[in-house]
Design an enzyme around this catalytic site. Structure first.
Site, short mmCIF file in Angstrom:
data_model
loop_
_atom_site.label_atom_id
_atom_site.label_comp_id
_atom_site.label_asym_id
_atom_site.label_seq_id
_atom_site.Cartn_x
_atom_site.Cartn_y
_atom_site.Cartn_z
N GLU A 1 -3.97 -4.29 -10.22
CA GLU A 1 -2.66 -4.93 -10.02
C GLU A 1 -2.57 -6.21 -10.82
OE1 GLU A 1 -1.68 -5.94 -6.01
OE2 GLU A 1 -2.42 -4.05 -5.19
N GLU B 1 -7.16 -3.83 -0.79
CA GLU B 1 -7.53 -5.24 -0.68
C GLU B 1 -8.08 -5.59 0.70
OE1 GLU B 1 -4.33 -7.80 -1.91
OE2 GLU B 1 -4.81 -7.51 -4.02
C1 GAL Z 1 -1.54 -7.56 -3.47
C2 GAL Z 1 -1.35 -6.29 -2.67
C3 GAL Z 1 -0.07 -5.55 -3.04
C4 GAL Z 1 1.07 -6.52 -3.14
C5 GAL Z 1 0.74 -7.61 -4.13
C6 GAL Z 1 1.83 -8.63 -4.32
O1 GAL Z 1 -2.30 -8.48 -2.77
O2 GAL Z 1 -2.43 -5.41 -2.86
O3 GAL Z 1 0.18 -4.57 -2.07
O4 GAL Z 1 1.32 -7.05 -1.88
O5 GAL Z 1 -0.39 -8.30 -3.68
O6 GAL Z 1 1.46 -9.63 -5.22
#
Ligand code: GAL
Length: 672
Positions: free
Chosen positions: A308, A153
């Site tokens: 994610e 990210e």
């Molecule tokens: C994303 C990040 C992850 C984790 C997640 C939590 O932004 O890539 O490492 O922090 O958020 O929601």
């Protein structure tokens, strides 16, 4: 399972971020067992492992990762192996404090959370790239290695830096872009406020200034930061390409995220992946659907991977309610419905310590397979195994929306007629209407080839760069339908006004001249009267329009410009160009867009009540799959087109109508 360069997997990706360094090795064995049980086929490893892999500037420890990779290979779990550069170790900050980023007030950020690096830092790049080379050389032939995950990210927390290294690099970037200082002065309009530069060394970053910094400088700084971060990505990517040319390489995006020019970035990724966290209690996740479409569009429709999402709840909102039972499953299918070839989570096992210990995961603090969450995870994983036929199929879309990061940056710079015009808000309103009509939408850049689309919608196209007006003109000339909205056609690529009456470069195409605009105060409204009957309200903005060949479809109902056009239609060549000179209420936008869709014979794939989402994916052999998702809290019935269908999830045969449970989903395969 094998992964080819363009990630044509035989299966949909299913898995999550896996942070085994947070756990004793006994737990890893149970991780493998639970992953196998849940149908997990890939996990992202090593994203935050730099400190675990490199205890000091000259010492490395790969032994634990060797054991983990072997264990994964034994259990048939693929590795999306990270380059681990997302969070530099403490020793780097100590050795090279200048690698820490600096904010606009000149204050240096501290080590101790994550993403504490300046993208232009030579030390960060040097040590990061050394680690990348070691990782690539060590694991290049490992059977578990399927894909590279560079950093994580980019710009999530640090999207700008005001350090000395950035200042120096900015000057180099500007010299490349403009060649001479005279050209830069002309493009930035530096005769204003005595800003003229005589030497490149005089130019700084638009940090803390008494009032508005030069808009051209601000805009270029945004471009420069996006390019600097991309350059940091490319530095790692070059090494991976050299050592493992056969493997796909990517980083994970954050959807419609302002700091990065994603169309430019996506050229350098083998597959687009992104992270989606819709607000769990805000109703139908239309914005998530829009971002899925945007992410899919970055590589011309090639399927993306959802890298994610959360199973249950996040830890970073004011309050973090749970996703209700069935919602994670429904939204996962929404991803696939919009062109996702994989659904993954942050993270596999919920952390015991650290800032994310209350963030949901596939395996929760109960640590076993008995939790509601794990059971839902397992059900979904087992279902996805039945969907191999969908892999690499493409979403059908005959409507495009223009999306442009440079326009976004310029539109939202300071010192504007109204501060309330936010690009995403404008795009969302028209996307919402298309979503409710259940037609597929692609996103394209303003200079894209538009010939495959019947309808193109370009909200708030404030910046019209060279070539764009001609592109739109030839699209409409050849029979296309274009709809654009207020505050369009205002500036060039350096945020300088297009003189000659707004929307100057689009005036001929739209058949109008906007003489003045009148931003409204918060709470203020006007009305629009539709020619032929109907009244709607509008707010935010009113364009005072003179017709130059266009016809008025609606006019303002009050103020000194009452009766003057608010919405116009102009026949141009064999097509039509529409202009909406205000922000109408949603009902009007839906009606207007619905009318255009009907005229262009663009229909929804099913007949469904509100709250049912439908999309179509088509595979290379021509098979069509209709996704039907019930976002309603009650059973809903949906009318189907003619033909016999089989639902890929349940295996049931269906024809003419379909009953869906609350949060229910069907993927209908038309039988030959
Ligand atoms: C994303 C990040 C992850 C984790 C997640 C939590 O932004 O890539 O490492 O922090 O958020 O929601």
């Amino acid at each position: 399972m094998t992964v080819s360069k363009n990630v044509k997997l035989p299966h949909l990706f299913y898995g999550g971020d896996y942070n085994p360094e947070q756990w004793p090795e006994e737990v890893w064995k149970d991780d493998m067992r639970l992953m196998n049980k849940a149908g997990v086929n890939i996990v992202s490893v090593g994203i935050f492992s730099w400190a675990a892999l490199q205890p000091g500037p000259e010492t490395y420890d790969f032994a634990w990762l060797d054991r983990l990779m072997d264990l994964m290979a034994e259990h048939g779990i693929m590795a999306d192996l990270a380059t681990a550069t997302a969070s530099p170790p403490a020793w780097l900050a100590k050795l090279h404090p200048e690698s820490l980023p600096v904010d606009e007030n000149g204050a240096r950020y501290a080590q101790g959370s994550r993403q504490h690096y300046c993208p232009n830092s030579k030390a960060f790049r040097l040590y990061g790239q050394r680690l990348v080379r070691k990782l690539a050389e060590r694991y290049k032939d490992h059977p578990a290695l399927a894909m590279w995950h560079i950093n994580n990210e980019y710009a999530c927390h640090i999207s700008q830096c005001f350090c000395e290294e950035c200042t120096r690099e900015f000057r180099v970037w500007l010299q490349k872009r403009y060649g001479t200082i005279d050209e830069l002065n002309a493009r930035w309009g530096t005769n204003f406020w005595s800003q003229k530069y005589y030497d490149w060394e005089e130019i700084g970053l638009p940090g803390k200034t008494p009032t508005y910094p030069n808009p051209g400088q601000q805009l270029d700084y945004k471009r420069f930061m996006s390019d600097s971060l991309l350059d940091a990505y490319l530095g790692e990517q070059r090494i991976l390409k050299e050592i493992t040319p056969h493997l796909p390489i990517m980083t994970n995006f954050m959807g419609a995220f302002k700091p990065l020019d994603h169309f430019e970035w996506a050229k350098h990724l083998d597959v687009v992946t992104w992270d989606s966290y819709p607000e769990p209690t805000a109703g139908i996740p239309v914005f998530a659907a829009m971002q899925h479409d945007l992410m899919r569009s970055l590589k011309g429709g090639q399927p993306f991977i959802l890298m994610e999402q959360v199973t249950s709840q996040v830890n970073w909102r004011q309050q973090n309610p749970l996703k209700r039972p069935g919602v994670m499953r429904l939204w996962s299918y929404q991803t696939i419905a919009h062109g996702g070839d994989g659904v993954m989570f942050f993270q596999w096992r919920q952390s015991q310590a650290g800032a994310e210990k209350f963030h949901g995961a596939m395996v929760t603090h109960t640590g076993d397979e008995n939790s509601r969450i794990y059971r839902e995870v397992e059900q979904l994983g087992q279902e996805l195994k039945r969907l191999d036929a969908l892999v690499d199929s493409r979403v059908e879309a005959r409507v495009a929306m223009i999306f442009d990061w440079h326009n976004w940056w310029a539109l939202e710079l300071d010192s504007k007629p109204s501060r309330d015009i936010l690009y995403l808000e404008q795009v969302k309103q028209y996307y919402q209407a298309l979503f409710e009509h259940n037609v597929g939408v692609d996103f394209v850049q303003p200079n894209a080839d538009l010939s495959s689309y019947k309808l193109v919608i370009a909200p708030a196209m404030y910046m019209v760069a060279p070539g764009v007006a001609a592109n739109l003109e030839s699209y409409v000339q050849n029979g296309g339908t274009l709809l654009t909205t207020f505050f369009s056609g205002i500036v060039d690529e350096n945020d300088r006004i297009h003189l000659g009456g707004y929307p100057a470069p689009l005036r001929k195409l739209l058949g109008i001249c906007v003489e003045e605009f009148d931003p409204m105060l918060p709470g203020q409204t006007n009305g629009i009267s539709i020619t032929g009957g109907g009244e709607f309200s509008c707010n935010l903005w009113a364009d005072i329009i003179r017709l130059e060949g266009a016809e008025a479809l609606a006019s303002f109902s009050s103020d000194f410009f009452a009766g003057s056009p608010a919405v116009t239609e102009h026949t141009f060549g064999s097509g039509k160009a529409y202009y909406v000179g205000t922000q109408p209420e949603a009902g009007y936008i839906k009606q207007l867009v619905g009318g255009l869709l009907a005229e262009l014979e663009l229909q929804a794939p099913v007949t469904a009540p509100a709250g049912v989402e439908a999309t179509v994916r088509r595979s290379a052999n021509g098979d069509r799959y209709i996704f039907v998702l019930n976002h309603n809290g009650q059973k809903t019935s949906v009318g189907l087109p003619e033909g016999a269908f089989v639902d890929l999830i349940s295996g049931r045969s269906v024809d003419s109508s379909l009953e869906l449970d609350p949060n229910g989903i069907a993927i209908l395969h038309l039988q030959p």
